[in-house]
Motif scaffolding. Structure first.
Motif, PDB file in Angstrom:
ATOM      1  N   GLY A  44       0.835  -1.187   0.000  1.00 31.05           N
ATOM      2  CA  GLY A  44       0.000   0.000   0.000  1.00 31.05           C
ATOM      3  C   GLY A  44       0.874   1.243   0.000  1.00 31.05           C
ATOM      4  N   LEU A  45       0.499   2.231   0.831  1.00 27.46           N
ATOM      5  CA  LEU A  45       1.334   3.430   0.976  1.00 27.46           C
ATOM      6  C   LEU A  45       2.564   3.072   1.792  1.00 27.46           C
ATOM      7  N   GLU A  46       3.730   3.082   1.175  1.00 33.82           N
ATOM      8  CA  GLU A  46       4.964   2.703   1.865  1.00 33.82           C
ATOM      9  C   GLU A  46       6.143   3.039   0.984  1.00 33.82           C
ATOM     10  N   CYS A  47       7.358   2.784   1.482  1.00 30.50           N
ATOM     11  CA  CYS A  47       8.573   3.106   0.734  1.00 30.50           C
ATOM     12  C   CYS A  47       9.340   1.860   0.336  1.00 30.50           C
ATOM     13  N   THR A  48       8.767   0.672   0.592  1.00 32.36           N
ATOM     14  CA  THR A  48       9.372  -0.625   0.262  1.00 32.36           C
ATOM     15  C   THR A  48      10.556  -0.980   1.156  1.00 32.36           C
ATOM     16  N   CYS A  49      10.757  -0.246   2.265  1.00 34.11           N
ATOM     17  CA  CYS A  49      11.897  -0.556   3.128  1.00 34.11           C
ATOM     18  C   CYS A  49      11.733  -1.917   3.810  1.00 34.11           C
ATOM     19  N   CYS A  50      10.495  -2.368   4.021  1.00 34.20           N
ATOM     20  CA  CYS A  50      10.286  -3.682   4.640  1.00 34.20           C
ATOM     21  C   CYS A  50      10.783  -4.789   3.711  1.00 34.20           C
ATOM     22  N   SER A  51      10.473  -4.667   2.416  1.00 32.69           N
ATOM     23  CA  SER A  51      10.977  -5.644   1.440  1.00 32.69           C
ATOM     24  C   SER A  51      12.493  -5.582   1.360  1.00 32.69           C
ATOM     25  N   GLU A  52      13.043  -4.361   1.388  1.00 31.48           N
ATOM     26  CA  GLU A  52      14.491  -4.202   1.343  1.00 31.48           C
ATOM     27  C   GLU A  52      15.148  -4.884   2.539  1.00 31.48           C
ATOM     28  N   SER A  53      14.517  -4.791   3.697  1.00 30.24           N
ATOM     29  CA  SER A  53      15.044  -5.454   4.885  1.00 30.24           C
ATOM     30  C   SER A  53      14.896  -6.972   4.760  1.00 30.24           C
ATOM     31  N   PHE A  54      13.732  -7.423   4.329  1.00 33.47           N
ATOM     32  CA  PHE A  54      13.407  -8.850   4.236  1.00 33.47           C
ATOM     33  C   PHE A  54      14.411  -9.607   3.362  1.00 33.47           C
ATOM     34  N   ILE A  55      14.767  -9.031   2.220  1.00 31.76           N
ATOM     35  CA  ILE A  55      15.641  -9.750   1.292  1.00 31.76           C
ATOM     36  C   ILE A  55      17.084  -9.806   1.791  1.00 31.76           C
ATOM     37  N   ARG A  56      17.369  -9.162   2.917  1.00 36.69           N
ATOM     38  CA  ARG A  56      18.718  -9.201   3.480  1.00 36.69           C
ATOM     39  C   ARG A  56      18.820 -10.119   4.697  1.00 36.69           C
ATOM     40  N   SER A  57      17.797 -10.916   4.933  1.00 34.85           N
ATOM     41  CA  SER A  57      17.836 -11.839   6.063  1.00 34.85           C
ATOM     42  C   SER A  57      18.933 -12.874   5.870  1.00 34.85           C
ATOM     43  N   ALA A  58      19.601 -13.220   6.971  1.00 28.01           N
ATOM     44  CA  ALA A  58      20.668 -14.222   6.916  1.00 28.01           C
ATOM     45  C   ALA A  58      20.340 -15.473   7.716  1.00 28.01           C
TER      46      ALA A  58
END
Length: 358
Positions: free
Chosen positions: A59-73
Motif C-alpha cells: 500500500g502506501l509505503e517506501c518498500t523498506c520492509c521488502s528491502e530489509s526482508f531480502i537481506r535476512s541471513a
C-alpha cells in the motif's frame, strides 16, 4: 499427492543433504530463541507440511520492509521465498506484471481459500474513497479487503501497516490508517519497525510454518519473542545509564567514550524491539552502536511524539545525574533510617513485654 511440495522435498531436490537440513533446523530454533529440543519439531514440520501460499501486498509505503526482508541471513531469504513459503504474489519481487500479475493474485485467492497468509506492507488511505493509492487500476483499500476476506491470517509488516507511520502523521491529508482499522475479522500479527529487522520478519514466518499457529502476541498484537523487552533493557550502553554517564552533546568526550545517549534523545527506554539483541546486517550493529540514539520507530505514533533529539522526561531510573558518592550516601542514609526504625520498634516491644510480665 500434494499440490505444493514440502519444505524438505524442495531442499532435497536442490541437493541439500540430510545433515545440512538438520543443521538448518537447529539454527532456526536458535534464531527463534527456542531450546535445542525444538529442532526435531521444526524438522518434522518441514518434512510433513506443505509450503504455505503467501500473498504480499503493497500500500502506501517506501518498500523498506521488502528491502530489509531480502537481506535476512538466519534463515536466508532465498530459503524462505523458494523453499519455506510459496510466494505466489508480490508485485515488487515477482517477474509477472500488469494483467498477468493480477490474474495470479485472483487465482491464488480462489485456489487456497482460508489457507494462505496475507502479508501487508504499507497502509490504505481512506480519503477520496482510497484514490490516493491505486494498484491495478483500483484503490489499494479494495484490494486489501478482497485479499483479506479468505486469508488464514494477516501479517502487518513494518510501522506503516502496524501503526500508520509517516503517512498517518499529522495532519494526515490522505486519512491513512493502519490495516487493523480496516481488517477487523482476521488475526493480525504486527511486526513494527521502520523497517523491521530482517531476521524478525523471517523468524515470524518460520514460527508460523513450523508450529501451524500464530506466535504468542502482546496486548498490541506484536510477537512476544521479539517485542517483549525494551531496547534499553539489553543495550550495551546500559551500565553507563545506571552510572549516570551520558553524552551531553554530539562529539563530546562522553560520545567518544561510548556513554549513554539518553540525554540526546535516545528512545530506547520506551521502545520495544529486538535491535539490541538480534541487531542488523547479520548481527553486525544497530543504531545505538553506530552512535545515534534510538528514534522509537517501532512504537505507535512515533512521528508525532516530538523531535528525535528531545530528551525523554519521564524515565526516573536509579543513577540518573548522580555520581557514585551521592548514590552511596543516599543508600547509607536509607539503611541508617531503617536500622533506627527497627531499634525503636524493638524497644517498644521490649517495654510492652516487660509490662505484661509485671
Amino acid at each position: 499427492m500434494s499440490q505444493i511440495e514440502t519444505f524438505y522435498e524442495v531442499m532435497r531436490r536442490q541437493g541439500i543433504t540430510r545433515r545440512s537440513f538438520l543443521k538448518y533446523c537447529s539454527l532456526t530454533a536458535a534464531a527463534l530463541g527456542l531450546g535445542p529440543t525444538f529442532a526435531p519439531q521444526i524438522a518434522h514440520a518441514m518434512e510433513t507440511k506443505e509450503r504455505t501460499p503467501v500473498i504480499w501486498l503493497h500500500g502506501l509505503e517506501c518498500t523498506c520492509c521488502s528491502e530489509s526482508f531480502i537481506r535476512s541471513a538466519h534463515p536466508l531469504v532465498k530459503d524462505v521465498v523458494l523453499s519455506m513459503i510459496s510466494l505466489d504474489y508480490d508485485d515488487t519481487l515477482m517477474a509477472s506484471a500488469g494483467h498477468q500479475a493480477e490474474a495470479i493474485l485472483e487465482e491464488t485467492i480462489q485456489k487456497y481459500k482460508g489457507k494462505y497468509i496475507l502479508a501487508v506492507e504499507g497502509n490504505p488511505p481512506l480519503n477520496e474513497d482510497g484514490m490516493f493509492c491505486i494498484v491495478g487500476g483500483k484503490p489499494f483499500l479494495d484490494q486489501l479487503k478482497h485479499a483479506a476476506k479468505d486469508a488464514a491470517a494477516v501479517i502487518a509488516w513494518g510501522s506503516c501497516a502496524s501503526w500508520g507511520c509517516v503517512q498517518a502523521a499529522r495532519p494526515n491529508p490522505t486519512q491513512a490508517v493502519p490495516i487493523h482499522k480496516v481488517i477487523t475479522d482476521k488475526p493480525i500479527i504486527k511486526v513494527p519497525g521502520c523497517p523491521p529487522i530482517a531476521e524478525v520478519m523471517t523468524g515470524v514466518i518460520t514460527y508460523m510454518l513450523t508450529f501451524g499457529r500464530l506466535p504468542e502476541l502482546d496486548r498490541q498484537g506484536r510477537p512476544k519473542m521479539f517485542y517483549s523487552q525494551r531496547i534499553h533493557d539489553k543495550c550495551y550502553r546500559r551500565p553507563h545509564f545506571d552510572a549516570g554517564q551520558f553524552v551531553e552533546q554530539w562529539d563530546d568526550e562522553g560520545a567518544r567514550k561510548g556513554y549513554c545517549l539518553y540525554k540526546v534523545g535516545c528512545k530506547g527506554p520506551t521502545t520495544y524491539n529486538a535491535c539490541s539483541t538480534v541487531r542488523w546486517n547479520e548481527g553486525t550493529s544497530f543504531p545505538i552502536q553506530a552512535g545515534h540514539g534510538c528514534i522509537g520507530c517501532s512504537e505507535d505514533g512515533f512521528w508525532d511524539k516530538g523531535s528525535f533529539y528531545d530528551r525523554l522526561s519521564n524515565i526516573p531510573q536509579f543513577g540518573i545525574e548522580k555520581n557514585a558518592d551521592q548514590i552511596g550516601t543516599a543508600v547509607a542514609g536509607g539503611v541508617g533510617a531503617a536500622i533506627a526504625a527497627h531499634a525503636a520498634v524493638s524497644a517498644v516491644k521490649r517495654a510492652q513485654h516487660k509490662g505484661d510480665q509485671e
